[in-house]
Design a protein around this motif. Structure first.
Motif, PDB file in Angstrom:
ATOM      1  N   ASN A 254       0.839  -1.190   0.000  1.00 22.05           N
ATOM      2  CA  ASN A 254       0.000   0.000   0.000  1.00 22.05           C
ATOM      3  C   ASN A 254       0.881   1.250   0.000  1.00 22.05           C
ATOM      4  N   ARG A 255       0.454   2.250  -0.761  1.00 19.01           N
ATOM      5  CA  ARG A 255       1.305   3.431  -0.938  1.00 19.01           C
ATOM      6  C   ARG A 255       1.612   4.116   0.388  1.00 19.01           C
ATOM      7  N   ARG A 256       0.618   4.244   1.224  1.00 18.49           N
ATOM      8  CA  ARG A 256       0.836   4.898   2.518  1.00 18.49           C
ATOM      9  C   ARG A 256       1.753   4.076   3.408  1.00 18.49           C
ATOM     10  N   VAL A 257       1.572   2.771   3.381  1.00 16.58           N
ATOM     11  CA  VAL A 257       2.417   1.905   4.200  1.00 16.58           C
ATOM     12  C   VAL A 257       3.865   1.969   3.722  1.00 16.58           C
ATOM     13  N   ALA A 258       4.078   1.971   2.413  1.00 15.35           N
ATOM     14  CA  ALA A 258       5.436   2.026   1.875  1.00 15.35           C
ATOM     15  C   ALA A 258       6.124   3.334   2.241  1.00 15.35           C
ATOM     16  N   VAL A 259       5.419   4.452   2.058  1.00 17.33           N
ATOM     17  CA  VAL A 259       6.009   5.753   2.381  1.00 17.33           C
ATOM     18  C   VAL A 259       6.264   5.874   3.876  1.00 17.33           C
ATOM     19  N   ALA A 260       5.330   5.398   4.696  1.00 13.09           N
ATOM     20  CA  ALA A 260       5.515   5.458   6.148  1.00 13.09           C
ATOM     21  C   ALA A 260       6.690   4.597   6.599  1.00 13.09           C
ATOM     22  N   THR A 261       6.892   3.462   5.951  1.00 18.17           N
ATOM     23  CA  THR A 261       8.018   2.595   6.311  1.00 18.17           C
ATOM     24  C   THR A 261       9.346   3.268   6.025  1.00 18.17           C
ATOM     25  N   VAL A 262       9.488   3.833   4.836  1.00 16.95           N
ATOM     26  CA  VAL A 262      10.731   4.510   4.473  1.00 16.95           C
ATOM     27  C   VAL A 262      10.948   5.749   5.337  1.00 16.95           C
ATOM     28  N   ALA A 263       9.870   6.475   5.625  1.00 16.17           N
ATOM     29  CA  ALA A 263       9.997   7.660   6.479  1.00 16.17           C
ATOM     30  C   ALA A 263      10.430   7.275   7.890  1.00 16.17           C
ATOM     31  N   THR A 264       9.923   6.169   8.408  1.00 17.04           N
ATOM     32  CA  THR A 264      10.336   5.708   9.736  1.00 17.04           C
ATOM     33  C   THR A 264      11.801   5.311   9.750  1.00 17.04           C
ATOM     34  N   ILE A 265      12.249   4.653   8.696  1.00 22.71           N
ATOM     35  CA  ILE A 265      13.665   4.273   8.598  1.00 22.71           C
ATOM     36  C   ILE A 265      14.558   5.506   8.628  1.00 22.71           C
ATOM     37  N   LEU A 266      14.195   6.526   7.851  1.00 26.13           N
ATOM     38  CA  LEU A 266      14.985   7.761   7.829  1.00 26.13           C
ATOM     39  C   LEU A 266      14.901   8.512   9.155  1.00 26.13           C
ATOM     40  N   LEU A 267      13.726   8.502   9.787  1.00 28.52           N
ATOM     41  CA  LEU A 267      13.569   9.210  11.058  1.00 28.52           C
ATOM     42  C   LEU A 267      14.440   8.597  12.146  1.00 28.52           C
ATOM     43  N   LEU A 268      14.442   7.281  12.251  1.00 27.32           N
ATOM     44  CA  LEU A 268      15.282   6.611  13.258  1.00 27.32           C
ATOM     45  C   LEU A 268      16.762   6.838  12.967  1.00 27.32           C
ATOM     46  N   HIS A 269      17.124   6.849  11.697  1.00 25.11           N
ATOM     47  CA  HIS A 269      18.515   7.087  11.336  1.00 25.11           C
ATOM     48  C   HIS A 269      18.931   8.518  11.689  1.00 25.11           C
ATOM     49  N   ALA A 270      18.030   9.459  11.468  1.00 23.85           N
ATOM     50  CA  ALA A 270      18.328  10.851  11.816  1.00 23.85           C
ATOM     51  C   ALA A 270      18.383  11.054  13.323  1.00 23.85           C
ATOM     52  N   LEU A 271      17.520  10.367  14.066  1.00 23.77           N
ATOM     53  CA  LEU A 271      17.539  10.488  15.524  1.00 23.77           C
ATOM     54  C   LEU A 271      18.851   9.984  16.108  1.00 23.77           C
ATOM     55  N   LEU A 272      19.411   8.942  15.523  1.00 20.30           N
ATOM     56  CA  LEU A 272      20.699   8.440  16.010  1.00 20.30           C
ATOM     57  C   LEU A 272      21.791   9.495  15.821  1.00 20.30           C
ATOM     58  N   ALA A 273      21.868  10.088  14.621  1.00 16.41           N
ATOM     59  CA  ALA A 273      22.915  11.073  14.352  1.00 16.41           C
ATOM     60  C   ALA A 273      22.734  12.328  15.188  1.00 16.41           C
ATOM     61  N   VAL A 274      21.517  12.862  15.215  1.00 12.36           N
ATOM     62  CA  VAL A 274      21.268  14.088  15.973  1.00 12.36           C
ATOM     63  C   VAL A 274      21.428  13.847  17.473  1.00 12.36           C
ATOM     64  N   GLY A 275      20.990  12.689  17.939  1.00 11.46           N
ATOM     65  CA  GLY A 275      21.138  12.374  19.361  1.00 11.46           C
ATOM     66  C   GLY A 275      22.581  12.274  19.791  1.00 11.46           C
ATOM     67  N   CYS A 276      23.419  11.628  18.965  1.00 13.31           N
ATOM     68  CA  CYS A 276      24.844  11.529  19.309  1.00 13.31           C
ATOM     69  C   CYS A 276      25.501  12.901  19.319  1.00 13.31           C
ATOM     70  N   LEU A 277      25.163  13.743  18.352  1.00 12.42           N
ATOM     71  CA  LEU A 277      25.743  15.084  18.319  1.00 12.42           C
ATOM     72  C   LEU A 277      25.282  15.920  19.509  1.00 12.42           C
ATOM     73  N   ALA A 278      24.000  15.841  19.832  1.00  7.13           N
ATOM     74  CA  ALA A 278      23.471  16.670  20.919  1.00  7.13           C
ATOM     75  C   ALA A 278      23.977  16.214  22.285  1.00  7.13           C
ATOM     76  N   TYR A 279      24.126  14.912  22.476  1.00  6.72           N
ATOM     77  CA  TYR A 279      24.516  14.423  23.802  1.00  6.72           C
ATOM     78  C   TYR A 279      26.027  14.468  24.017  1.00  6.72           C
ATOM     79  N   PHE A 280      26.801  14.025  23.040  1.00  7.18           N
ATOM     80  CA  PHE A 280      28.238  13.886  23.245  1.00  7.18           C
ATOM     81  C   PHE A 280      29.021  15.153  22.913  1.00  7.18           C
ATOM     82  N   PHE A 281      28.433  16.073  22.144  1.00  6.90           N
ATOM     83  CA  PHE A 281      29.199  17.238  21.710  1.00  6.90           C
ATOM     84  C   PHE A 281      28.540  18.563  22.084  1.00  6.90           C
ATOM     85  N   ASP A 282      27.212  18.646  22.023  1.00  2.93           N
ATOM     86  CA  ASP A 282      26.528  19.912  22.288  1.00  2.93           C
ATOM     87  C   ASP A 282      25.727  19.880  23.572  1.00  2.93           C
TER      88      ASP A 282
END
Length: 306
Positions: A254-282
């Motif tokens: 389903n189109r919505r399911v596919a887009v939501a899946t890819v968006a979730t993958i990118l969101l979790l990946h971005a949270l890892l990078a931003v979280g590491c920068l915010a906690y360990f450096f900023d």
């Protein structure tokens, strides 16, 4: 022997007589292989789907998976079973790292690099290197920021190593496990869903984290703008690897399911990078009240702590 020779000559005479009676008859020689026509696909391919099926590896990769499964026939409690997951050479690891840092548009990372021989060697050491890189770079960044201040006393924070290890290894294993389970579940709903193996998904996530190793080293630069530019750049490279790998696997859903899946993958990946920068450096500095130490001469000494 004489009887056998006479029998062979009799058979040869019979065959010669039959051939003379019917000259148009065809003979088959056992020395010449019989050509068997190739089977054609029973269903018509949609325009533009042949390349997609090739990227997904629906034909040859199934044979490769079968051969790979035959290699991993040892019981899971034996050392030989896990040894196959680390059976890669330096050139394969470097080629997969290069593919994760310089993704090729339209090329599936699993099909191109992983499916022939998925491994855990690269993901394990990439995560371990990233853990120590983030922890050491975070301590050095804190040291350089306060360098030259007379009241600052540098104390290394070893707890950052354990926090970074827990975060990165949990992300590199739990997120692929959840994604693998989701693809298996959607495969029961939509037959066209392509389910990668759990080992292949771990490989993709592990190698996609390599770009953050040089990025974490450059995070030592005490400029927030430079750090955030590096985060966005690294996220675009590693995120494109994930999108180009998992979008072909869910596009028939389903189109919505596919887009939501890819968006979730990118969101979790971005949270890892931003979280590491915010906690360990900023991370903001905590203003701890300085303890008051009474002196022997009746005056009080106030020590300033950070």
């Amino acid at each position: 022997i004489a009887c056998l020779v006479m029998y062979l000559f009799a058979e040869f005479d019979d065959a010669a007589n039959l051939l003379a009676a019917n000259p148009d008859a065809t003979t088959i020689s056992i020395d010449e292989p019989v050509e068997i026509p190739k089977n054609q696909h029973s269903r018509l391919q949609e325009p533009g789907r042949e390349e997609d099926d090739e990227l997904l590896g629906t034909d040859d990769s199934d044979k490769t998976e079968l051969l790979a499964g035959q290699k991993k026939s040892a019981p899971f409690w034996t050392f030989e079973y896990y040894q196959t997951f680390f059976d890669v050479d330096t050139y394969q690891v470097l080629d997969r790292i290069k593919g994760s840092v310089f993704p090729v548009p339209g090329k599936n990372f699993v099909r191109l690099y992983i499916r022939s021989n998925p491994d855990l060697y690269g993901p394990f050491w990439i995560c371990a290197t990233l853990v120590f890189t983030i922890a050491v770079s975070g301590n050095l960044s804190n040291f350089f920021i306060h360098l030259g201040k007379p009241t600052y006393h540098y104390v290394p924070e070893f707890r950052k190593v354990s926090i970074a290890a827990t975060t990165i290894y949990a992300y590199a294993w739990l997120v692929p496990l959840a994604l693998w389970g989701f693809l298996m579940w959607r495969n029961t709903k939509v037959m066209n869903i392509v389910s990668y193996s759990f080992l292949e998904i771990v490989c993709v996530y592990g190698y996609s984290l390599f770009i953050y190793i040089p990025t974490a080293i450059l995070w030592i630069i005490p400029q927030k703008v430079v750090r955030w530019v590096l985060v966005v750049f690294s996220l675009c490279l590693s995120g494109s690897v994930l999108v180009m790998t998992f979008w072909p696997a869910v596009r028939d859903d389903n189109r919505r399911v596919a887009v939501a899946t890819v968006a979730t993958i990118l969101l979790l990946h971005a949270l890892l990078a931003v979280g590491c920068l915010a906690y360990f450096f900023d991370a903001p500095e905590l203003d701890i009240p300085a303890p008051i130490i009474p002196a022997h001469n009746g005056t009080t000494v106030i020590t300033k702590s950070h």
